[in-house]
Design an enzyme around this catalytic site. Structure first.
Site, PDB file in Angstrom:
ATOM      1  N   GLY A   9      -3.026  -8.005  -0.414  1.00 51.59           N
ATOM      2  CA  GLY A   9      -2.335  -9.305  -0.413  1.00 51.59           C
ATOM      3  C   GLY A   9      -1.584  -9.521  -1.718  1.00 51.59           C
TER       4      GLY A   9
ATOM      5  N   ASP B 295      -4.653 -10.297  -9.889  1.00 53.91           N
ATOM      6  CA  ASP B 295      -4.203  -8.898  -9.801  1.00 53.91           C
ATOM      7  C   ASP B 295      -2.692  -8.771  -9.648  1.00 53.91           C
ATOM      8  OD1 ASP B 295      -6.721  -7.788  -9.866  1.00 53.91           O
ATOM      9  OD2 ASP B 295      -6.952  -7.741  -7.685  1.00 53.91           O
TER      10      ASP B 295
ATOM     11  N   LYS C 243      -3.880  -0.873  -5.242  1.00 53.02           N
ATOM     12  CA  LYS C 243      -4.495  -0.449  -6.516  1.00 53.02           C
ATOM     13  C   LYS C 243      -5.957  -0.109  -6.291  1.00 53.02           C
ATOM     14  CE  LYS C 243      -7.267  -4.154  -7.436  1.00 53.02           C
ATOM     15  NZ  LYS C 243      -8.636  -4.037  -7.071  1.00 53.02           N
TER      16      LYS C 243
ATOM     17  N   PRO D 159      -5.474  -1.871   3.924  1.00 57.59           N
ATOM     18  CA  PRO D 159      -6.444  -2.697   4.656  1.00 57.59           C
ATOM     19  C   PRO D 159      -6.792  -3.994   3.911  1.00 57.59           C
ATOM     20  CG  PRO D 159      -7.473  -0.675   3.826  1.00 57.59           C
ATOM     21  CD  PRO D 159      -6.006  -0.558   3.543  1.00 57.59           C
TER      22      PRO D 159
END
Ligand code: C5P
Length: 314
Positions: free
Chosen positions: A107, A141, A11, A99
């Site tokens: 994650g 998130d 995102k 990344p």
């Protein structure tokens, strides 16, 4: 029992406003979150043991209980002990493309895919709402990563309101590979400098939460006005992060020279993204950046804004 492959999109934050402190120690936020097609792939397979095992093609990613996908699997085992007993443990292989320490929720996306994958493997039949509730226990998130697309996120980031898709736009992402930013550090640094401007009472908090729904950038998204969207990109965390990390500021300024629709740091950094109108423009801006800042440490990616979160491949 079947195995599943899931696509876990990254995102970007088109908008990030820090409103104030929350009693739980987090910040009250108003954000606009956007999925992009830079994505990890997770393969989940029952392993016939009681173990939850993670492997990853990137040796830098921890595969122990620190890994958010492992935390997600452990949470599912606790929340659904009967299904865990019945179906057993799982091997989760992560093909890492997003990344780390990038402000791209890599994650979190892996954790979201793990929740969706175990729901399928263990035949739980959870609703999106139930999945998002579990996700909120793991990180701010992660609920967004499940449903993805374009959405307003308030509260800790877990209160979601979908927006019309912005999937007509593209981005160029740039990140120094060796520069990873810790999200807790970014928020603590912001608090140390700017908590004087935090909203002090519940009524003003509610007002500020509502303000984003009626904001100009939300109107620009609804009108599919990419130029306006580019001008209205905003991220409060830049005020804390950019002064400490001049290379990120330099990336921003360099990208701006190529006249994209807009340039902004994503989340707590260290990725900077440039919003552009087409795939061809994304490729051209990426090439110009590479030519202007030739540095093997600089990672450059192009991606499309997309309207979905976790996708099941098979
Ligand atoms: O929820 P998550 O674990 O992703 O958050 C990482 C860190 O970011 C938190 O430990 C906190 O320092 C900061 N944070 C915050 N307020 C939020 C979300 C995150 O202060 N709403």
């Amino acid at each position: 029992m079947t195995a599943y492959s899931l696509i876990a999109p990254a995102k970007i934050n088109l908008y990030l406003e820090i409103i104030g402190d929350r009693p739980d120690g987090y910040h009250e936020l108003a954000m606009i979150l956007q999925s992009i097609d830079l994505a990890d792939q997770l393969d989940l397979r029952p392993n016939g043991t009681d173990q939850l095992r993670i492997t990853c093609d990137d040796p830098q990613i921890p595969t122990d209980s620190q890994n958010l996908a492992h935390k997600a699997a452990a949470l599912m085992a606790i929340e659904f002990p009967e299904a865990y007993r019945r179906w057993g443990g799982v091997d989760i292989h992560i093909q890492k493309r997003i990344p780390m320490g990038a402000g791209l929720a890599g994650g979190s996306a892996d954790a979201a895919a793990t929740l969706v994958g175990l729901d399928l493997l263990w035949k739980l039949g959870l609703t999106q709402g139930e999945l998002r509730k579990l996700a909120a226990k793991l990180g701010s998130d992660i609920p967004f990563c499940i449903s993805g697309g374009t959405a307003i996120a308030t509260g800790r980031g877990e209160q979601l309101a979908p927006l019309p898709s912005a999937d007509f736009l593209h981005v160029v992402l740039a990140k120094y590979r060796s520069l990873a930013i810790s999200t807790p550090w970014a928020y603590q640094t912001y608090r140390a400098q700017f908590s004087g401007s935090y909203v002090p009472d519940q009524a003003s908090l509610q007002q500020r939460r509502q303000r984003v729904h009626a904001s100009d950038i939300v109107a620009a998204i609804s009108q599919r006005d990419g130029a306006k969207m580019g001008q209205l990109l905003h991220n409060d965390l830049e005020k804390a992060v950019l002064p400490v990390h001049p290379p990120i500021e330099c990336l921003k300024q360099t990208l701006a020279e190529f006249q994209p629709l807009g340039v902004m740091m994503s989340g707590s950094g260290s990725t900077v993204f440039a919003l552009v109108e087409s795939e061809a423009e994304a490729a051209s801006v990426g090439q110009q950046l590479q030519a202007k800042l030739p540095d093997p440490d600089l990672g450059i990616w192009t991606a499309k804004l997309i309207s979905s979160g976790i996708q099941i491949q098979r």
